[in-house]
Design an enzyme around this catalytic site. Structure first.
Site, PDB file in Angstrom:
ATOM      1  N   LYS A   4      68.626 -22.593 -36.446  1.00  0.00           N
ATOM      2  CA  LYS A   4      69.227 -21.518 -36.954  1.00  0.00           C
ATOM      3  C   LYS A   4      68.112 -20.594 -36.377  1.00  0.00           C
ATOM      4  O   LYS A   4      68.570 -19.251 -35.895  1.00  0.00           O
ATOM      5  CB  LYS A   4      69.179 -21.271 -38.458  1.00  0.00           C
ATOM      6  CG  LYS A   4      69.744 -19.845 -39.117  1.00  0.00           C
ATOM      7  CD  LYS A   4      71.164 -19.612 -39.033  1.00  0.00           C
ATOM      8  CE  LYS A   4      71.495 -18.397 -39.299  1.00  0.00           C
ATOM      9  NZ  LYS A   4      72.810 -17.859 -38.934  1.00  0.00           N
ATOM     10  N   GLU A  18      81.369 -13.056 -27.354  1.00  0.00           N
ATOM     11  CA  GLU A  18      80.948 -13.854 -28.820  1.00  0.00           C
ATOM     12  C   GLU A  18      82.039 -14.609 -29.377  1.00  0.00           C
ATOM     13  O   GLU A  18      81.562 -15.710 -29.653  1.00  0.00           O
ATOM     14  CB  GLU A  18      80.838 -12.550 -29.663  1.00  0.00           C
ATOM     15  CG  GLU A  18      80.511 -13.041 -31.177  1.00  0.00           C
ATOM     16  CD  GLU A  18      79.250 -13.914 -31.398  1.00  0.00           C
ATOM     17  OE1 GLU A  18      78.620 -13.753 -30.528  1.00  0.00           O
ATOM     18  OE2 GLU A  18      79.189 -14.083 -32.739  1.00  0.00           O
ATOM     19  N   GLU A  59      79.634 -23.386 -29.519  1.00  0.00           N
ATOM     20  CA  GLU A  59      78.592 -23.861 -30.270  1.00  0.00           C
ATOM     21  C   GLU A  59      79.047 -24.609 -31.425  1.00  0.00           C
ATOM     22  O   GLU A  59      78.325 -25.582 -31.779  1.00  0.00           O
ATOM     23  CB  GLU A  59      77.531 -22.898 -30.586  1.00  0.00           C
ATOM     24  CG  GLU A  59      78.384 -21.857 -31.737  1.00  0.00           C
ATOM     25  CD  GLU A  59      77.328 -20.746 -32.194  1.00  0.00           C
ATOM     26  OE1 GLU A  59      76.023 -21.015 -32.081  1.00  0.00           O
ATOM     27  OE2 GLU A  59      77.688 -19.544 -32.494  1.00  0.00           O
ATOM     28  N   HIS A  74      88.708 -12.341  -9.983  1.00  0.00           N
ATOM     29  CA  HIS A  74      87.742 -12.589  -9.052  1.00  0.00           C
ATOM     30  C   HIS A  74      87.122 -14.003  -9.004  1.00  0.00           C
ATOM     31  O   HIS A  74      85.959 -14.109  -8.572  1.00  0.00           O
ATOM     32  CB  HIS A  74      86.347 -11.362  -9.284  1.00  0.00           C
ATOM     33  CG  HIS A  74      87.138 -10.194  -8.972  1.00  0.00           C
ATOM     34  ND1 HIS A  74      87.413  -9.478  -7.727  1.00  0.00           N
ATOM     35  CD2 HIS A  74      87.312  -9.145  -9.779  1.00  0.00           C
ATOM     36  CE1 HIS A  74      87.878  -8.195  -7.834  1.00  0.00           C
ATOM     37  NE2 HIS A  74      87.700  -8.035  -9.243  1.00  0.00           N
ATOM     38  N   LYS A  87      80.977 -18.668 -30.189  1.00  0.00           N
ATOM     39  CA  LYS A  87      81.308 -19.336 -31.342  1.00  0.00           C
ATOM     40  C   LYS A  87      82.011 -20.580 -31.272  1.00  0.00           C
ATOM     41  O   LYS A  87      81.788 -21.600 -31.656  1.00  0.00           O
ATOM     42  CB  LYS A  87      82.104 -18.340 -32.309  1.00  0.00           C
ATOM     43  CG  LYS A  87      81.586 -16.992 -33.030  1.00  0.00           C
ATOM     44  CD  LYS A  87      80.618 -17.556 -34.139  1.00  0.00           C
ATOM     45  CE  LYS A  87      79.244 -17.483 -33.906  1.00  0.00           C
ATOM     46  NZ  LYS A  87      78.448 -16.651 -33.248  1.00  0.00           N
ATOM     47  N   ASN A 124      55.635 -27.348 -37.059  1.00  0.00           N
ATOM     48  CA  ASN A 124      56.786 -26.658 -36.618  1.00  0.00           C
ATOM     49  C   ASN A 124      56.320 -25.809 -35.416  1.00  0.00           C
ATOM     50  O   ASN A 124      55.449 -25.015 -35.580  1.00  0.00           O
ATOM     51  CB  ASN A 124      57.421 -25.611 -37.607  1.00  0.00           C
ATOM     52  CG  ASN A 124      58.492 -24.774 -36.874  1.00  0.00           C
ATOM     53  OD1 ASN A 124      59.143 -25.168 -35.702  1.00  0.00           O
ATOM     54  ND2 ASN A 124      58.872 -23.685 -37.509  1.00  0.00           N
ATOM     55  N   GLY A 125      56.945 -25.949 -34.018  1.00  0.00           N
ATOM     56  CA  GLY A 125      56.461 -25.385 -32.994  1.00  0.00           C
ATOM     57  C   GLY A 125      55.978 -26.114 -31.804  1.00  0.00           C
ATOM     58  O   GLY A 125      56.603 -27.353 -31.932  1.00  0.00           O
ATOM     59  N   CYS A 147      62.860 -26.672 -36.949  1.00  0.00           N
ATOM     60  CA  CYS A 147      61.823 -27.431 -37.722  1.00  0.00           C
ATOM     61  C   CYS A 147      61.887 -26.728 -39.274  1.00  0.00           C
ATOM     62  O   CYS A 147      61.596 -25.484 -39.073  1.00  0.00           O
ATOM     63  CB  CYS A 147      60.622 -28.169 -37.189  1.00  0.00           C
ATOM     64  SG  CYS A 147      60.841 -28.968 -35.882  1.00  0.00           S
ATOM     65  N   ARG A 156      67.469 -25.473 -40.070  1.00  0.00           N
ATOM     66  CA  ARG A 156      66.536 -25.262 -38.946  1.00  0.00           C
ATOM     67  C   ARG A 156      66.464 -26.209 -37.879  1.00  0.00           C
ATOM     68  O   ARG A 156      65.812 -26.178 -37.016  1.00  0.00           O
ATOM     69  CB  ARG A 156      65.133 -24.961 -39.624  1.00  0.00           C
ATOM     70  CG  ARG A 156      65.038 -23.585 -40.459  1.00  0.00           C
ATOM     71  CD  ARG A 156      63.761 -23.480 -40.997  1.00  0.00           C
ATOM     72  NE  ARG A 156      62.790 -23.213 -40.004  1.00  0.00           N
ATOM     73  CZ  ARG A 156      62.631 -21.975 -39.591  1.00  0.00           C
ATOM     74  NH1 ARG A 156      63.423 -20.784 -39.996  1.00  0.00           N
ATOM     75  NH2 ARG A 156      61.660 -21.704 -38.711  1.00  0.00           N
ATOM     76  N   TRP A 175      63.670 -30.654 -35.478  1.00  0.00           N
ATOM     77  CA  TRP A 175      64.634 -30.234 -34.506  1.00  0.00           C
ATOM     78  C   TRP A 175      63.661 -30.583 -33.289  1.00  0.00           C
ATOM     79  O   TRP A 175      62.865 -30.140 -32.929  1.00  0.00           O
ATOM     80  CB  TRP A 175      64.829 -28.828 -34.369  1.00  0.00           C
ATOM     81  CG  TRP A 175      65.859 -28.135 -33.220  1.00  0.00           C
ATOM     82  CD1 TRP A 175      67.158 -28.371 -33.298  1.00  0.00           C
ATOM     83  CD2 TRP A 175      65.428 -27.877 -31.988  1.00  0.00           C
ATOM     84  NE1 TRP A 175      67.785 -27.774 -31.846  1.00  0.00           N
ATOM     85  CE2 TRP A 175      66.663 -27.421 -31.329  1.00  0.00           C
ATOM     86  CE3 TRP A 175      64.123 -27.603 -31.224  1.00  0.00           C
ATOM     87  CZ2 TRP A 175      66.799 -27.057 -30.009  1.00  0.00           C
ATOM     88  CZ3 TRP A 175      64.517 -27.302 -29.856  1.00  0.00           C
ATOM     89  CH2 TRP A 175      65.563 -26.791 -29.386  1.00  0.00           C
TER      90      TRP A 175
HETATM   91  C1  F6R Z   1      74.775 -18.106 -32.287  1.00  0.00           C
HETATM   92  C2  F6R Z   1      73.474 -17.761 -33.105  1.00  0.00           C
HETATM   93  C3  F6R Z   1      72.406 -17.767 -32.162  1.00  0.00           C
HETATM   94  C4  F6R Z   1      71.510 -16.475 -32.622  1.00  0.00           C
HETATM   95  C5  F6R Z   1      70.113 -16.531 -31.497  1.00  0.00           C
HETATM   96  C6  F6R Z   1      69.264 -15.256 -31.941  1.00  0.00           C
HETATM   97  O1  F6R Z   1      75.989 -18.174 -33.504  1.00  0.00           O
HETATM   98  O2  F6R Z   1      73.228 -17.727 -33.977  1.00  0.00           O
HETATM   99  O3  F6R Z   1      72.966 -17.519 -30.719  1.00  0.00           O
HETATM  100  O4  F6R Z   1      72.425 -15.332 -32.513  1.00  0.00           O
HETATM  101  O5  F6R Z   1      69.401 -17.589 -31.691  1.00  0.00           O
HETATM  102  O6  F6R Z   1      68.774 -15.254 -33.291  1.00  0.00           O
HETATM  103  P1  F6R Z   1      68.142 -14.180 -33.816  1.00  0.00           P
HETATM  104  O7  F6R Z   1      69.383 -13.116 -34.068  1.00  0.00           O
HETATM  105  O8  F6R Z   1      67.564 -14.730 -35.269  1.00  0.00           O
HETATM  106  O9  F6R Z   1      67.265 -13.567 -33.117  1.00  0.00           O
END
Ligand code: F6R
Length: 608
Positions: free
Chosen positions: A603, A481, A488, A504, A485, A100-101, A2, A27, A74
């Site tokens: 984010k 990773e 997501e 395995h 990517k 937010n929360g 949010c 967000r 969100w």
């Molecule tokens: C993936 C992504 C998330 C963040 C995770 C941690 O692309 O962005 O997996 O890496 O939510 O976020 P931070 O680094 O802000 O703690």
């Protein structure tokens, strides 16, 4: 999760709110809304869907209000519907709140309020705040006290803003755990969940601390303690960021722009920390600190993958035993912190609630804690004894790219620094590693020239349902990773495996419809990974290989070969990160998906 914006000042507030919400939309983007004080009334407009729905709803209406607040949601409690969008109002529509929360005790509060005759229109936890405020105001409380006393009744994490018909030109905000930043302008005050939303108005900011209550009005701002209402002093700090950093600058998406910024991010993060001639790494952040006996890293998501690379580097270059945990697991486990342990929290946003809690636990168990973060003003940075600030700049794309790169570079520097200090690295190896590290920025520029090739490969495979990524050693986290990517932003099911683990179990998944992406740098593990890739060819999987540009053997077996500049295996994660990101980007783009705002994600994850 949010995004919140609030403004009091001379400007018409609706464009201010919409501009702020644009910067905060990363967000949360399920729905958006605003509450303004328009001609003595509280006017609320809210819509489910992206911000443009709200924009359309207010287009053509000449609101004159100069006090107001907005929210981009969100969803946690309550489906994505207009009535669950924020702001929420009291029974009379005279008080409005954005939040937010998560209010953990909202069910009990709601039942009690309903018994006392309050009428709820949403399924959210947040609406209780408006009704609790209503009771306070009805009993004669001022806006400030009403917000404070209300907040004291709430359990959980929250940042909320309130305004009311009876309180012109004023907004009160309360923070407990969820982030909130005040921007102090000339004759105008702006509150936001994140700094970029404030930069059009001011570069003087005050991040709220846990338990802060702040009132903003035309005269300025005043801080109070949530517990007892005592007046608090909070001084503004300057942030250097440029508002235009939060623009796409000609790229189709923020993610693409941020991928292309990585060579500069590498240079900026290395800047003044490494001497190429002597190989000497100088980290002011750690001056006067002993070399740790152990390192314990906590992180989530992409930051966790950077941490996994970091473990490899710390053990290889500095011979320091290192463990890495998901923050969300660490915080509810019973971790053992031995004397001499350095805790490291890796977090781009510095606000991930699980990472914050894990860091607090590390501290309480006696570890000295370091934040590797992109946000020096964040809660994690403030609560750490040492902050290593990565120089990625504002990252808007929800999928982390350049911040991941900056975290990798931070780990190279920290591992080299400790390795030099504890004598594991002699001067020859220091010079060699420093020179490799310093060449990475230019090598990444070369890799970006293959963007067109990544697009072609993505267009070949974008209709598949499953993908497997494999790597070994320092590139196993890169396989994780790459797969993260891909899933997501393209919603393709993708998994990363240590290449040796394929046989395995996961190998059972392979056939002609399941491409395998193999990370195959030159180095001691080359033959092992090469054999693992042969195993997938034998199961008819199309094979995409990231390998050294001179590697003819890999070119011969790959369905698609991505030529990488020649680097020492230890540094290959840096050059491999870019094609993995580009493959995910172009796949999502080929599918016509919203790359910068993938479904269900946010984010900054400030809920558990
Ligand atoms: C993936 C992504 C998330 C963040 C995770 C941690 O692309 O962005 O997996 O890496 O939510 O976020 P931070 O680094 O802000 O703690």
């Amino acid at each position: 999760m949010c995004g919140i914006i609030g403004y009091v000042g001379p400007r018409k507030v609706v464009p201010v709110i919409l501009g702020g919400l644009h910067k905060l939309e990363y967000r949360g983007y399920d729905s958006a809304g605003m509450a303004i004080l328009e001609k003595g009334e509280v006017v609320v407009v809210k819509r489910r869907g992206k911000l443009k729905e709200l924009e359309e709803a207010v287009t053509g209406i000449d609101y004159t209000a100069t006090t107001g607040m907005g929210h981009t949601r969100w969803a946690t409690h309550g489906k994505v519907e207009d009535r669950n969008a924020h702001p929420h109002v009291d029974c009379k529509g005279q008080l409005a709140v954005i939040h937010n929360g998560i209010i953990e005790n909202y069910e009990a509060l709601r039942q009690d309020l309903v018994k006392r005759g309050h009428v709820f229109v949403s399924d959210t936890d947040s609406e209780v705040i408006a009704h609790l405020m209503e009771d306070q105001v009805a009993a004669g409380a001022d806006l400030l006290d009403a917000a404070r006393v209300t907040a004291l009744q709430l359990d959980g994490a929250f940042a909320f803003l309130v305004l009311g018909k009876a309180f012109p030109g004023r907004i009160v905000a309360v923070r407990k755990l969820s982030p909130l930043v005040l921007g102090v302008g000339e004759g105008e005050m702006v509150l936001g969940s994140d700094t970029p939303a404030l930069l059009d108005y001011t570069h003087r900011i005050i991040p709220l601390h846990d338990g802060d209550v702040v009132e903003i009005n035309e005269q300025g701002f005043a801080f109070y303690a949530l517990d007892d209402g005592a007046r608090l002093e909070r001084a503004p700090m300057m942030v250097q960021w440029n508002a235009s950093a939060a623009e796409k600058q000609g790229f189709k998406h923020f993610m693409l722009k941020e991928i292309h910024e990585q060579p500069v991010v590498i240079r900026d993060t290395l800047y003044s920390r490494i001497d190429i001639d002597t190989g000497h790494v100088d980290l002011q952040e750690f001056q006067g600190e002993a070399v740790p006996k152990r390192v314990s890293i906590v992180a989530a998501g992409t930051s966790y993958h950077a941490a996994r690379v970091g473990k490899y580097l710390l053990e290889e270059l500095a011979r320091i035993p290192t463990d890495v945990s998901f923050s969300s697991e660490y915080r509810y486990g019973r971790p053992i912190v031995q004397p001499g342990t350095l805790g490291i929290a890796v977090t781009q946003s510095g606000e991930t609630i699980d990472t914050l809690a894990a860091l607090r636990l590390q501290r309480s168990l006696g570890a000295k804690v370091v934040a590797i973060t992109n946000r020096p003003e964040s809660t994690v940075a403030r609560e750490s004894e040492i902050s290593f600030v990565t120089q990625a700049g504002i990252e808007i794309g929800v999928a982390a790219t350049k911040s991941f790169m900056a975290q990798l570079i931070a780990f190279y520097l920290i591992a080299l620094y400790f390795g030099q200090r504890n004598g594991v690295l002699d001067s020859d190896s220091s010079v060699r590693y420093a020179s490799q590290l310093s060449s990475l920025s230019q090598k990444c520029e070369q890799v970006l020239e293959y963007a067109g090739m990544m697009e072609t490969i993505a267009r070949k495979f974008y209709k598949v349902h499953d993908m497997i990524y494999v790597g070994r050693g320092v590139n196993y986290p890169m396989a994780l990773e790459g797969a993260l990517k891909m899933k997501e932003i393209s919603y393709i099911h993708a998994e990363g495996y240590a290449a040796g683990e394929l046989k395995h179990g996961p190998i059972a998944l392979l056939d002609q419809d399941v491409p395998v992406v193999g990370i195959l740098p030159q180095g001691p593990l080359y033959e092992k990974v090469y054999s693992n890739l042969q195993e997938s060819i034998a199961r008819d999987s199309p094979l995409v290989v990231l390998g050294d540009k001179k590697d003819r053997r890999a070119q011969a077996i790959a369905t698609d070969f991505i030529p990488m500049p020649t680097v020492d295996e230890l540094f290959s994660p840096v050059v491999c990160a870019l094609p993995l990101q580009l493959l995910a980007y172009y796949t999502a783009d080929a599918k016509g998906l919203d790359v910068d705002q993938p479904r269900n994600l946010a984010k900054s994850v400030t809920v558990e």
